[in-house]
Scaffold this active site. Structure first.
Site, PDB file in Angstrom:
ATOM      1  N   GLY A  10       0.843  -1.200   0.000  1.00  0.00           N
ATOM      2  CA  GLY A  10       0.000   0.000   0.000  1.00  0.00           C
ATOM      3  C   GLY A  10       0.875   1.247   0.000  1.00  0.00           C
ATOM      4  O   GLY A  10       1.922   1.274   0.631  1.00  0.00           O
ATOM      5  N   ARG A  71       0.800  -5.013  -5.048  1.00  0.00           N
ATOM      6  CA  ARG A  71       0.912  -6.035  -4.000  1.00  0.00           C
ATOM      7  C   ARG A  71       1.424  -7.360  -4.592  1.00  0.00           C
ATOM      8  O   ARG A  71       1.083  -8.433  -4.137  1.00  0.00           O
ATOM      9  CB  ARG A  71      -0.436  -6.213  -3.297  1.00  0.00           C
ATOM     10  CG  ARG A  71      -0.862  -4.980  -2.501  1.00  0.00           C
ATOM     11  CD  ARG A  71      -1.890  -5.287  -1.461  1.00  0.00           C
ATOM     12  NE  ARG A  71      -2.373  -4.105  -0.761  1.00  0.00           N
ATOM     13  CZ  ARG A  71      -1.782  -3.546   0.292  1.00  0.00           C
ATOM     14  NH1 ARG A  71      -0.662  -4.046   0.758  1.00  0.00           N
ATOM     15  NH2 ARG A  71      -2.308  -2.491   0.875  1.00  0.00           N
ATOM     16  N   ASP A 102       5.322  -5.117   5.835  1.00  0.00           N
ATOM     17  CA  ASP A 102       5.659  -6.501   6.209  1.00  0.00           C
ATOM     18  C   ASP A 102       5.716  -7.447   5.005  1.00  0.00           C
ATOM     19  O   ASP A 102       6.627  -8.273   4.912  1.00  0.00           O
ATOM     20  CB  ASP A 102       4.693  -7.035   7.276  1.00  0.00           C
ATOM     21  CG  ASP A 102       3.240  -6.821   6.919  1.00  0.00           C
ATOM     22  OD1 ASP A 102       2.956  -6.160   5.894  1.00  0.00           O
ATOM     23  OD2 ASP A 102       2.373  -7.330   7.650  1.00  0.00           O
ATOM     24  N   THR A 124       4.740   2.085   6.342  1.00  0.00           N
ATOM     25  CA  THR A 124       3.330   1.685   6.399  1.00  0.00           C
ATOM     26  C   THR A 124       2.592   2.610   7.350  1.00  0.00           C
ATOM     27  O   THR A 124       3.121   2.931   8.433  1.00  0.00           O
ATOM     28  CB  THR A 124       3.088   0.236   6.872  1.00  0.00           C
ATOM     29  OG1 THR A 124       1.688   0.078   7.161  1.00  0.00           O
ATOM     30  CG2 THR A 124       3.866  -0.153   8.113  1.00  0.00           C
ATOM     31  N   ASP A 126       0.223   1.680   8.955  1.00  0.00           N
ATOM     32  CA  ASP A 126      -0.251   0.825  10.063  1.00  0.00           C
ATOM     33  C   ASP A 126       0.705   0.817  11.258  1.00  0.00           C
ATOM     34  O   ASP A 126       0.305   0.455  12.362  1.00  0.00           O
ATOM     35  CB  ASP A 126      -0.427  -0.625   9.579  1.00  0.00           C
ATOM     36  CG  ASP A 126      -1.422  -0.741   8.441  1.00  0.00           C
ATOM     37  OD1 ASP A 126      -2.185   0.215   8.226  1.00  0.00           O
ATOM     38  OD2 ASP A 126      -1.444  -1.791   7.769  1.00  0.00           O
ATOM     39  N   ASP A 128       2.950  -1.255  12.000  1.00  0.00           N
ATOM     40  CA  ASP A 128       2.930  -2.587  12.622  1.00  0.00           C
ATOM     41  C   ASP A 128       4.212  -3.386  12.368  1.00  0.00           C
ATOM     42  O   ASP A 128       4.211  -4.615  12.435  1.00  0.00           O
ATOM     43  CB  ASP A 128       1.711  -3.380  12.121  1.00  0.00           C
ATOM     44  CG  ASP A 128       1.702  -3.555  10.612  1.00  0.00           C
ATOM     45  OD1 ASP A 128       2.560  -2.947   9.927  1.00  0.00           O
ATOM     46  OD2 ASP A 128       0.839  -4.295  10.102  1.00  0.00           O
ATOM     47  N   ARG A 170      -5.167  -2.547   9.651  1.00  0.00           N
ATOM     48  CA  ARG A 170      -5.178  -4.006   9.538  1.00  0.00           C
ATOM     49  C   ARG A 170      -5.297  -4.678  10.901  1.00  0.00           C
ATOM     50  O   ARG A 170      -6.225  -4.387  11.615  1.00  0.00           O
ATOM     51  CB  ARG A 170      -3.947  -4.485   8.781  1.00  0.00           C
ATOM     52  CG  ARG A 170      -4.326  -5.632   7.868  1.00  0.00           C
ATOM     53  CD  ARG A 170      -3.298  -5.902   6.840  1.00  0.00           C
ATOM     54  NE  ARG A 170      -3.864  -5.826   5.510  1.00  0.00           N
ATOM     55  CZ  ARG A 170      -3.168  -5.730   4.412  1.00  0.00           C
ATOM     56  NH1 ARG A 170      -1.873  -5.661   4.455  1.00  0.00           N
ATOM     57  NH2 ARG A 170      -3.778  -5.715   3.252  1.00  0.00           N
TER      58      ARG A 170
HETATM   59  O1  F6P Z   1      -1.392  -1.659   5.043  1.00  0.00           O
HETATM   60  C1  F6P Z   1      -1.942  -0.428   4.762  1.00  0.00           C
HETATM   61  C2  F6P Z   1      -3.416  -0.537   4.546  1.00  0.00           C
HETATM   62  O2  F6P Z   1      -3.888   0.761   4.239  1.00  0.00           O
HETATM   63  C3  F6P Z   1      -4.207  -1.153   5.692  1.00  0.00           C
HETATM   64  O3  F6P Z   1      -4.426  -0.253   6.748  1.00  0.00           O
HETATM   65  C4  F6P Z   1      -5.452  -1.583   4.967  1.00  0.00           C
HETATM   66  O4  F6P Z   1      -6.117  -2.629   5.640  1.00  0.00           O
HETATM   67  C5  F6P Z   1      -4.917  -2.060   3.650  1.00  0.00           C
HETATM   68  O5  F6P Z   1      -3.707  -1.372   3.438  1.00  0.00           O
HETATM   69  C6  F6P Z   1      -5.809  -1.830   2.464  1.00  0.00           C
HETATM   70  O6  F6P Z   1      -5.262  -2.474   1.377  1.00  0.00           O
HETATM   71  P1  F6P Z   1      -5.565  -2.140  -0.144  1.00  0.00           P
HETATM   72  O7  F6P Z   1      -4.779  -0.918  -0.497  1.00  0.00           O
HETATM   73  O8  F6P Z   1      -5.047  -3.326  -0.881  1.00  0.00           O
HETATM   74  O9  F6P Z   1      -7.039  -1.957  -0.283  1.00  0.00           O
END
Ligand code: F6P
Length: 343
Positions: A10, A71, A102, A124, A126, A128, A170
């Site tokens: 992301g 991704r 991660d 990130t 997050d 995390d 997440r």
């Molecule tokens: O890891 C970052 C994040 O924004 C999370 O907080 C969220 O759950 C996820 O990515 C969303 O993923 P995507 O961009 O694939 O919809």
């Protein structure tokens, strides 16, 4: 030396600051820097182009990533790993700087174990990841959340409503916790603490009795639905790293709280707004410092490491200290803050 740089997973605020810093530091050392497009997709597919100082001028303040991201997991098949090896050879890359969370850094670790010289940079919203105090993007996202909650405050108060704001993160509660604190949420719900609906309704009713007939709730998307013990899922389809898309706990709370208290309840998903836009000064400076350090590590041939923030210093840590097979959760000693504005 020839260095390839990519951003995976992301996007977040501050990625361009890292890219700009990598190019500047690289040129100071006389290195050639190559941009790999769309994360690992470009590494597998050979979409790699030279990056000059003029290509990155002034991008430190722009959100997203000028290289694009995806991704894509390059270690899912032997065929993709082979393509990665071939492209590293074909473009004569002496090292890769991989900016990611991660999943991306986990894949970087596997590629490093296969012999590719890699340096990581943690990012990130997050927050995390282990090994670093904060990852790039986190504090900008916290700022966005705080501002959104400030805005929700005034409308919740005017209508005497409960407003539930669903926040990203997440499986970790860092964003909801820090954003909720900064934005004055009355109730903060994080995945690390099981959701107690009765307690939530008790706080709302108590506030009513005290003449405060409005309540702002910050809920992390990773909070489990108490009736099923499962995560609320917006899209069950898994990405290449096996993740579903989370979402829906806010709506669940809206319905349950309405049923149990009879109050007007609204929910809103802050969503991708949390990831977009310009980085705040903290993430710009952090991005620049990490970019410089990543190139320094390449120069020192310190591969298999990531440049991270520890206290006020940017230091190298082994990728295996950042990627430990699970997300970094909010520890128990932070739980007191969760109830700061409730009582
Ligand atoms: O890891 C970052 C994040 O924004 C999370 O907080 C969220 O759950 C996820 O990515 C969303 O993923 P995507 O961009 O694939 O919809």
């Amino acid at each position: 030396m020839r260095i390839g740089v990519l951003t995976g997973g992301g996007d977040c605020q501050g990625l361009n600051a890292v890219i700009q810093a990598v190019v500047i530091r690289g040129s100071q050392y006389g290195f050639e820097v190559f941009g790999i497009e769309n994360g690992y997709e470009g590494l597998v597919g050979g979409k790699i182009r030279p990056l000059k100082r003029e290509d990155v001028e002034g991008i430190y303040q722009i959100g997203g990533t000028m290289l694009g991201t995806s991704r894509k997991n390059p270690t899912k098949t032997e065929e993709d790993i082979k393509s990665v090896m071939e492209n590293v050879k074909k473009f004569q890359l002496d090292a890769l700087i991989v900016i990611g969370g991660d999943d991306t850094l986990g894949a970087a670790m596997k590629l490093y174990e296969r012999g590719i010289p890699i340096v990581g940079v943690p990012k990130t919203i997050d927050n995390d990841l282990f090994g670093t105090d904060y990852s790039i993007g986190f504090w900008t996202a916290v700022n966005v959340i705080a501002e959104a909650l400030d805005r929700l405050h005034t409308t919740a108060k005017s209508h005497k409503r409960v407003i539930v704001a669903e926040i990203m993160g997440r499986y970790a509660g860092w964003l909801a916790l820090m954003g909720g604190l900064a934005g004055g949420a009355h109730i903060i719900l994080i995945p690390e603490k099981p959701l107690d609906l009765e307690e939530v309704c008790r706080v709302i009713k108590k506030r009513d009795e005290e003449g405060k007939p409005y309540t702002l709730i910050a809920v992390a998307e990773g909070v489990k639905v108490p009736t099923t013990g499962e995560l609320a899922v917006a899209a069950a389809e898994r990405d290449e790293y096996g993740h579903v898309r989370l979402g829906g706990i806010g709506k669940f709370l809206e319905q349950e709280i309405k049923k149990r208290t009879g109050k007007q309840v609204r929910s809103t998903v802050l969503g991708y707004i949390q990831r977009g836009g310009s980085p705040i000064a903290f993430d710009r400076v952090l991005g620049i410092r990490l970019g410089f350090k990543a190139v320094d590590l390449v120069k020192e041939k310190k591969f298999g490491y990531a440049a991270v923030l520890r206290g006020t210093q940017i230091v190298p840590v082994k990728l295996s200290e950042v990627i430990v097979g699970e997300p970094r959760k909010v520890p128990e000693d932070f739980f007191d803050y969760v109830t700061t504005f409730t009582e």
